[in-house]
Design an enzyme around this catalytic site. Structure first.
Site: not given
Length: 877
Positions: A187, A199, A233-234, A260, A336
């Site tokens: 993603h 990510d 995706e998030e 991922e 994140h």
């Protein structure tokens, strides 16, 4: 004369036996005797305390070597190497693609950066590859816009509704025109404020380089490969859902690979495989050059103890597909956050993952199984890698046979020791077995005692304000929790040996064997339970049981007379392999879990959780080390050295800045996380009139130290107060939860402040309310920015029967006031005008019901653009 002599001998025997029993019971267990008169006695402890210190030093060497091996990465290929290796993955090219992608900045679904700029970067790379591809390949590119809805049993459970989110899909086929495809997914969107390098931008860069290598090669693909670059995706995986349920190529997908990250760099771990289709994992085992996989990791992840999920769930649950799920797990501190930048990604990590996925994709696409997956569907595998060198795997049927045979072998080897004890020490079989069961209990009790000891240490650290000192420096775990665990285990066994076996005249060797057999019996029971419950991670118990049983057989039948340093070396050699393998698994788990403690919520009691985890892990690891203390003289010196190490480390932690939990060093980032939302809250009564309103900052506490660690730097934070009563009075505490994580992040703070400037106000209105048989149907409309949450809780006695949202049924979340709750997450892409969310709900009501049928709350989130952060919020954060 003969009679007198016999009586004298009896007296001497009695005195001698009494002396030996007294000496062993009162002094041997304490380890404080050395008597030159019995150097050859069977009751003499054979090893000086320096031997045990040497074993402790050997364990430290093993720990260091395993950590070094775990961190090894291959050298990354540069662009200059391409001429010599035309079919190889080139890490530098993937790095350059990632650089272009992260230059855009955060790429939140629905933002211009994600829906336009990121799509442009990826599309240009793909089109360039299409122009330079070999003529043997047929390449198709499609930009998908998807809308839909689905229930997601993730965290507290939610219903995800999405509108016009984008996917970039590339299909590589050939003139064979196969109707079977392998799917590879990443993603390209990111979370708020994060460049999303690991990510999941790196995965997309890796996929693009794999696409280049495959399309440049003249080798014809037996089956197609579909590269899915999903754009959401998030937002809790609507991108993959839109592809697998709606795309024109979705029906031909037979298996998938998902890429991922829950960390940055390091090695990609295969942490989910299947369901069924063992051929996929066998292909992985045979093809990849750098394996890193474990069915233990899969069972841990699927247990829900790790707060996360991936597109693997979507492909499995909505596409009925089997596949492999990979993720980087090292350096989870930057996951994140704004620090998830390209500087955190080593070239070697790109090379390693690229080499592995390229080899795996080729192996799966060229394999015959993909064209007839149903034939190879049945079965699951037990799998784990040994120090990254190779993968050991076998089907569950074979695992059952191996495990059962190992249980039988273990019982046979223990029975041999029962007979030896009868011959050497005169201990009857029934008595030995009785003592063995007591020692098994002692072994289990020692684990409990070690856990209690570490919990006391954790309580002390909490009381001293030194929580999470291990967060930035995991080495503290060794001094704070590993050493106390070992001390507690050894003390438990010594005390038990002294008092439980005091009526027996056992040599230290037989005593050691008794506790050795107890630990082996314990692991045998664990293995047997694993067989009954079909636990694939039972391989851990298997390796302990198998090698311990071999040790017993060798000692009984081949080397029974060894009672010196040779015996010690044999023992170290036999338990060394399971020791190394288990520590390898432990260090991987700690690399994953330690950073998670910084984002699992302040209600998680991180210090206690880590204390229990470390104690449990290392109690298992020290299983066959602890009984050695029964063979060591002057054990008080061992305890003194280890206790001194613990106390010295505790003093350093308390008295120096080394106990500070966080780090801002560029090469060792471990920042404290803050999630702060500038918020306006408006509460309405049943008539719609405003009954309460407040403005300020909602602080979602991400770790146990939040938020007052920054009081000195942010004076306003002193006024932050824990939210309690609002959680009793209002649905979801009347707070703007982005997703339903109330059971995980339930301890939060509220800081009064000025009102935020709202560019696009969130609004709701009831379009209609009509009576239906047995209840009411209410239709509502919700308008706001690109990310909106809707929370519903039917009144007591009322049930939400169905709604017009296209899901199987409404998915209930955690109870509030004893009532069901429902959470709808609504997001959409770059569309204009902004489409409202319109849906109806059918409620079943009891007879003669009057008044409201539900509590209803809406929340809006401004995750990008001009309205994302006010000047007041920037001052606080």
């Amino acid at each position: 004369m003969e009679k007198h002599s016999q009586e004298t001998d009896n007296i001497l025997t009695l005195v001698d036996n009494t002396f030996l029993r007294h000496r062993f019971n009162d002094k041997a267990a304490a380890g404080d005797y050395i008597d030159n008169r019995d150097e050859k006695s069977k009751f003499h402890r054979p090893f000086p305390f320096t031997y045990f210190i040497g074993i402790f030093g050997l364990m430290l060497i093993v720990f260091s070597l395993v950590i070094i091996i775990e961190k090894q990465l291959p050298a990354g290929y540069k662009l200059d190497d391409e001429a010599r290796y035309p079919d190889r993955f080139i890490a530098e090219r993937a790095y350059n693609i990632l650089k272009n992608l992260t230059k855009i900045g955060p790429r939140v679904a629905g933002s211009y950066e994600n829906e336009v700029l990121a799509v442009k970067v990826l599309k240009e790379e793909i089109e360039n590859m299409m122009r330079n591809a070999h003529s043997n390949h047929i390449i198709e590119l499609d930009i998908q816009k998807a809308s839909g809805a689905f229930n997601l049993e993730f965290l507290d459970g939610m219903t995800n509704v999405y509108n016009d989110l984008q996917n970039i899909v590339v299909k590589v086929g050939s003139k064979i025109n196969s109707s079977h495809s392998l799917l590879i997914n990443c993603h390209f969107d990111s979370v708020v404020d994060s460049p999303g390098a690991s990510d999941d931008g790196a995965s997309c860069a890796i996929m693009l380089e794999i696409l280049r290598v495959i399309t440049k090669s003249e080798r014809i693909l037996r089956n197609n490969i579909i590269f899915l670059f999903n754009g959401a995706e998030e937002d809790f995986m609507p991108g993959s859902h839109g592809f697998i349920t709606q795309h024109k190529w979705a029906k031909e997908v037979r298996a998938f690979i998902n890429l991922e990250a829950c960390g940055a760099g390091g090695r990609e771990v295969l942490f989910q495989a299947g369901p069924n289709h063992p051929w996929i994992l066998e292909t992985y085992s045979e093809e990849v050059p750098y394996p890193y996989a474990s069915s233990l990791a899969q069972e841990i992840f699927q247990s829900g103890v790790i707060p996360g999920d991936t597109d693997y769930r979507i492909f499995r649950d909505f596409g009925n597909l089997s596949g492999l799920d990979f993720a980087w797990s090292a350096n989870g501190y930057v996951y994140h956050t704004k620090f998830d930048s390209i500087e955190q990604i080593p070239l070697g990590s790109l090379q390693r993952t690229g080499d592995n996925i390229l080899a795996l994709a080729k192996g799966m696409a060229q394999g015959h199984q993909l064209s007839n997956v149903d034939k190879y569907r049945a079965g699951n595998l037990v799998f784990f890698d040994f120090l990254g060198a190779f993968v050991i795997r076998w089907p569950m049927l074979v695992a059952d046979i191996i495990n059962i045979l190992s249980v039988i072998f273990s019982l046979y080897s223990i029975y041999g020791n029962v007979k030896d004890a009868e011959i050497n020490d005169g201990v009857k079989k029934e008595q030995y077995l009785k003592k063995l069961s007591g020692c098994m209990f002692a072994a289990l009790a020692s684990w409990v005692f070690s856990t209690m000891t570490t919990l006391i240490v954790a309580s002390l650290l909490n009381g001293l304000g030194r929580t999470m000192s291990w967060y930035a420096r995991p080495l503290w775990l060794f001094f704070l929790y590993v050493i106390p665990t070992l001390l507690a285990l050894m003390a438990s066994i010594l005390i038990h040996a002294k008092y439980y076996n005091k009526e027996l005249q056992l040599s230290p060797w037989t005593l050691f064997q008794l506790y050795y057999d107890a630990y082996q019996s314990f692991w045998t029971v664990v293995l047997f339970i694993g067989i009954l419950l079909r636990i694939r991670s039972g391989f851990i118990a298997l390796i302990w049981v198998f090698f311990a049983s071999i040790g017993n057989v060798l000692k009984s039948h081949l080397f029974g007379k060894w009672r010196d340093f040779k015996w010690l070396l044999m023992h170290i050699f036999l338990v060394g392999l399971p020791f190394v393998q288990c520590f390898y698994l432990i260090i991987g788990a700690l690399y994953l879990f330690v950073p998670i403690m910084g984002r699992s919520g302040s209600g998680s009691h991180a210090e206690y959780l880590i204390a229990v985890m470390v104690s449990s892990f290392f109690s298992m690891l020290f299983s066959f080390v602890v009984p050695l203390i029964l063979l060591v003289r002057r054990v008080e010196r061992v305890f003194s050295i280890l206790t001194g190490l613990f106390l010295l480390s505790l003093a350093i932690l308390i008295l120096t800045p080394l106990g500070f939990p966080y780090s801002g060093e560029p090469n060792a980032l471990a920042p404290q996380r803050f999630m702060i939302a500038h918020t306006r809250r408006t509460f309405h009564d049943i008539t719609g009139a405003v009954e309460n309103e407040s403005t300020g900052y909602w602080i979602a506490d991400m770790d146990i130290n939040s938020p007052h660690t920054v009081d000195r730097h942010v004076p306003e934070m002193v006024n932050a107060r824990v939210v309690t009563k609002d959680c009793e009075d209002y649905l979801y505490c009347g707070l703007p939860y982005l997703v339903p994580v109330l059971t995980m992040i339930w301890r939060t703070h509220w800081l009064p402040g000025p009102a935020p400037k709202i560019l696009i106000p969130v609004q709701s209105k009831v379009l209609s309310r009509e009576y239906i048989p047995g209840g009411e149907r209410i239709t509502v409309q919700v308008e706001g920015p690109t990310h909106v949450g809707v929370m519903i809780s039917p009144k007591s006695g009322v049930t939400l029967d169905r709604w017009s949202i296209k899901t199987e049924k409404p998915l209930a979340g955690p109870l509030w006031k004893g009532r069901d709750t429902y959470f709808i997450y609504y997001s959409y892409g770059l569309t204009s005008p902004i489409p409202p969310l319109v849906f109806s709900m059918d409620f079943k009501t009891p007879p003669n019901h009057s008044g409201p049928v539900m509590d209803f709350a809406i929340t809006s989130h401004y995750l990008f653009g001009p309205g994302k952060a006010s000047q007041d919020l920037k001052k606080v954060s």
